[in-house]
Design a protein around this motif. Structure first.
Motif, PDB file in Angstrom:
ATOM      1  N   GLN A  38      -5.824 -16.445   6.035  1.00  0.00           N
ATOM      2  CA  GLN A  38      -6.135 -15.292   6.871  1.00  0.00           C
ATOM      3  C   GLN A  38      -5.581 -14.022   6.232  1.00  0.00           C
ATOM      4  OE1 GLN A  38      -4.317 -15.550  10.706  1.00  0.00           O
ATOM      5  NE2 GLN A  38      -5.127 -13.627  11.417  1.00  0.00           N
ATOM      6  N   GLN A  39      -6.405 -12.998   6.177  1.00  0.00           N
ATOM      7  CA  GLN A  39      -5.951 -11.716   5.664  1.00  0.00           C
ATOM      8  C   GLN A  39      -4.988 -11.102   6.671  1.00  0.00           C
ATOM      9  OE1 GLN A  39      -6.618 -11.892   2.524  1.00  0.00           O
ATOM     10  NE2 GLN A  39      -7.555  -9.907   2.327  1.00  0.00           N
ATOM     11  N   ILE A  40      -3.935 -10.530   6.157  1.00  0.00           N
ATOM     12  CA  ILE A  40      -2.928  -9.908   7.008  1.00  0.00           C
ATOM     13  C   ILE A  40      -3.028  -8.405   6.851  1.00  0.00           C
ATOM     14  CG2 ILE A  40      -0.460  -9.643   7.443  1.00  0.00           C
ATOM     15  CD1 ILE A  40      -0.093 -12.471   6.376  1.00  0.00           C
ATOM     16  N   ASN A  41      -3.104  -7.710   7.959  1.00  0.00           N
ATOM     17  CA  ASN A  41      -3.082  -6.257   7.956  1.00  0.00           C
ATOM     18  C   ASN A  41      -1.626  -5.842   8.139  1.00  0.00           C
ATOM     19  OD1 ASN A  41      -3.229  -3.534   8.399  1.00  0.00           O
ATOM     20  ND2 ASN A  41      -4.736  -3.643  10.046  1.00  0.00           N
ATOM     21  N   CYS A  42      -0.989  -5.447   7.047  1.00  0.00           N
ATOM     22  CA  CYS A  42       0.434  -5.118   7.120  1.00  0.00           C
ATOM     23  C   CYS A  42       0.693  -3.778   7.807  1.00  0.00           C
ATOM     24  CB  CYS A  42       1.061  -5.170   5.732  1.00  0.00           C
ATOM     25  SG  CYS A  42       1.283  -6.870   5.153  1.00  0.00           S
ATOM     26  N   ARG A  44      -0.545  -3.348  10.755  1.00  0.00           N
ATOM     27  CA  ARG A  44      -0.446  -3.845  12.129  1.00  0.00           C
ATOM     28  C   ARG A  44      -0.294  -5.369  12.115  1.00  0.00           C
ATOM     29  NH1 ARG A  44      -2.705   0.056  16.017  1.00  0.00           N
ATOM     30  NH2 ARG A  44      -2.575  -1.703  17.451  1.00  0.00           N
ATOM     31  N   PRO A  45       0.857  -5.862  11.614  1.00  0.00           N
ATOM     32  CA  PRO A  45       1.034  -7.322  11.565  1.00  0.00           C
ATOM     33  C   PRO A  45       1.096  -7.911  12.972  1.00  0.00           C
ATOM     34  CG  PRO A  45       3.063  -6.203  10.955  1.00  0.00           C
ATOM     35  CD  PRO A  45       2.015  -5.146  11.114  1.00  0.00           C
ATOM     36  N   GLN A  46       0.571  -9.104  13.103  1.00  0.00           N
ATOM     37  CA  GLN A  46       0.538  -9.805  14.390  1.00  0.00           C
ATOM     38  C   GLN A  46       1.532 -10.957  14.359  1.00  0.00           C
ATOM     39  OE1 GLN A  46      -1.626  -8.702  16.940  1.00  0.00           O
ATOM     40  NE2 GLN A  46      -1.888  -7.033  15.463  1.00  0.00           N
ATOM     41  N   GLY A  47       2.617 -10.826  15.058  1.00  0.00           N
ATOM     42  CA  GLY A  47       3.597 -11.905  15.159  1.00  0.00           C
ATOM     43  C   GLY A  47       4.660 -11.853  14.075  1.00  0.00           C
ATOM     44  N   ASP A  48       5.703 -12.636  14.325  1.00  0.00           N
ATOM     45  CA  ASP A  48       6.862 -12.652  13.433  1.00  0.00           C
ATOM     46  C   ASP A  48       6.522 -13.144  12.033  1.00  0.00           C
ATOM     47  OD1 ASP A  48       8.429 -11.714  15.481  1.00  0.00           O
ATOM     48  OD2 ASP A  48       9.277 -13.667  15.996  1.00  0.00           O
ATOM     49  N   ALA A  49       5.690 -14.158  11.932  1.00  0.00           N
ATOM     50  CA  ALA A  49       5.356 -14.707  10.612  1.00  0.00           C
ATOM     51  C   ALA A  49       4.663 -13.658   9.757  1.00  0.00           C
ATOM     52  CB  ALA A  49       4.478 -15.941  10.761  1.00  0.00           C
ATOM     53  N   GLN A  50       3.744 -12.913  10.328  1.00  0.00           N
ATOM     54  CA  GLN A  50       3.053 -11.875   9.568  1.00  0.00           C
ATOM     55  C   GLN A  50       3.997 -10.730   9.211  1.00  0.00           C
ATOM     56  OE1 GLN A  50      -0.663 -10.514  11.178  1.00  0.00           O
ATOM     57  NE2 GLN A  50      -1.592 -12.548  11.071  1.00  0.00           N
ATOM     58  N   VAL A  51       4.890 -10.386  10.120  1.00  0.00           N
ATOM     59  CA  VAL A  51       5.871  -9.330   9.834  1.00  0.00           C
ATOM     60  C   VAL A  51       6.720  -9.744   8.640  1.00  0.00           C
ATOM     61  CG1 VAL A  51       7.949  -8.177  10.698  1.00  0.00           C
ATOM     62  CG2 VAL A  51       5.937  -8.380  12.163  1.00  0.00           C
ATOM     63  N   ARG A  52       7.223 -10.987   8.658  1.00  0.00           N
ATOM     64  CA  ARG A  52       8.042 -11.472   7.540  1.00  0.00           C
ATOM     65  C   ARG A  52       7.236 -11.507   6.239  1.00  0.00           C
ATOM     66  NH1 ARG A  52       9.871 -14.945  11.641  1.00  0.00           N
ATOM     67  NH2 ARG A  52       8.547 -16.623  10.875  1.00  0.00           N
ATOM     68  N   THR A  53       5.980 -11.907   6.327  1.00  0.00           N
ATOM     69  CA  THR A  53       5.121 -11.930   5.135  1.00  0.00           C
ATOM     70  C   THR A  53       4.930 -10.522   4.592  1.00  0.00           C
ATOM     71  OG1 THR A  53       3.977 -13.925   5.871  1.00  0.00           O
ATOM     72  CG2 THR A  53       2.831 -12.539   4.258  1.00  0.00           C
ATOM     73  N   CYS A  54       4.697  -9.569   5.461  1.00  0.00           N
ATOM     74  CA  CYS A  54       4.497  -8.182   5.026  1.00  0.00           C
ATOM     75  C   CYS A  54       5.766  -7.606   4.396  1.00  0.00           C
ATOM     76  CB  CYS A  54       4.035  -7.319   6.192  1.00  0.00           C
ATOM     77  SG  CYS A  54       2.355  -7.732   6.732  1.00  0.00           S
ATOM     78  N   ILE A  55       6.918  -7.937   4.950  1.00  0.00           N
ATOM     79  CA  ILE A  55       8.185  -7.474   4.370  1.00  0.00           C
ATOM     80  C   ILE A  55       8.347  -8.058   2.973  1.00  0.00           C
ATOM     81  CG2 ILE A  55      10.706  -7.625   4.578  1.00  0.00           C
ATOM     82  CD1 ILE A  55      10.270  -7.572   7.660  1.00  0.00           C
ATOM     83  N   ARG A  56       8.039  -9.353   2.822  1.00  0.00           N
ATOM     84  CA  ARG A  56       8.140  -9.996   1.508  1.00  0.00           C
ATOM     85  C   ARG A  56       7.164  -9.366   0.517  1.00  0.00           C
ATOM     86  NH1 ARG A  56       4.977 -13.546  -0.593  1.00  0.00           N
ATOM     87  NH2 ARG A  56       4.143 -14.255   1.385  1.00  0.00           N
ATOM     88  N   LEU A  57       5.941  -9.102   0.961  1.00  0.00           N
ATOM     89  CA  LEU A  57       4.945  -8.480   0.078  1.00  0.00           C
ATOM     90  C   LEU A  57       5.367  -7.072  -0.337  1.00  0.00           C
ATOM     91  CD1 LEU A  57       1.659  -9.652   1.839  1.00  0.00           C
ATOM     92  CD2 LEU A  57       2.602 -10.490  -0.340  1.00  0.00           C
TER      93      LEU A  57
END
Length: 140
Positions: A38-42, A44-57
């Motif tokens: 799933q593409q993540i819109n950093c 507007r991340p949805q949920g904790d997992a996406q937030v953590r992924t965006c921070i890592r990216l």
């Protein structure tokens, strides 16, 4: 594809390897397609997992930029100047990593630990990039 087998391998292992090979090829042949990540819109991340992924990216992008600036600077330095910068950079990496480990130490074991660590690494990496960019400007 040529497969060479050892002469001393037992028939049991030959059959087991053949079963694994046939099983994996038939499963992949039956699967129409693997799910696409799933593409993540950093923005507007949805949920904790996406937030953590965006921070890592974000940290990974900062680290890549730092490496680009470092390489640019190294290419403009004389041989004598490269060694101290290389040593300084290695020392800075250790300092950054240990500083961030200390900064987020109390959150270790928690679900936010990786995110907090990557935020610190990102912040310090961006600061170092600015420092190296200043050296780069002075070299011109």
């Amino acid at each position: 594809m040529k497969i060479e087998l050892r002469k001393d391998i037992s028939p049991f292992w030959l059959i087991a390897l053949l079963a694994i090979f046939v099983g994996t090829t038939s499963v992949s042949a039956q699967s129409p397609s693997f799910p696409i990540a799933q593409q993540i819109n950093c923005d507007r991340p949805q949920g904790d997992a996406q937030v953590r992924t965006c921070i890592r990216l974000r940290y990974e992008a900062s680290d890549q930029r730092l490496n680009e600036v470092y390489k640019q600077l190294m290419s403009q330095l004389s041989g004598e100047e490269r060694s101290p910068l290389s040593e300084a950079q290695l020392g800075w990496i250790k300092l950054r990593d240990k500083t961030c480990e200390f900064e987020v130490y109390k959150s270790r074991g928690g679900t936010g630990y990786g995110g907090f660590l990557n935020e610190c690494l990102d912040r310090m990496t961006k600061q170092r990039t600015v420092e190296l960019e200043q050296y780069l400007i002075k070299q011109r």
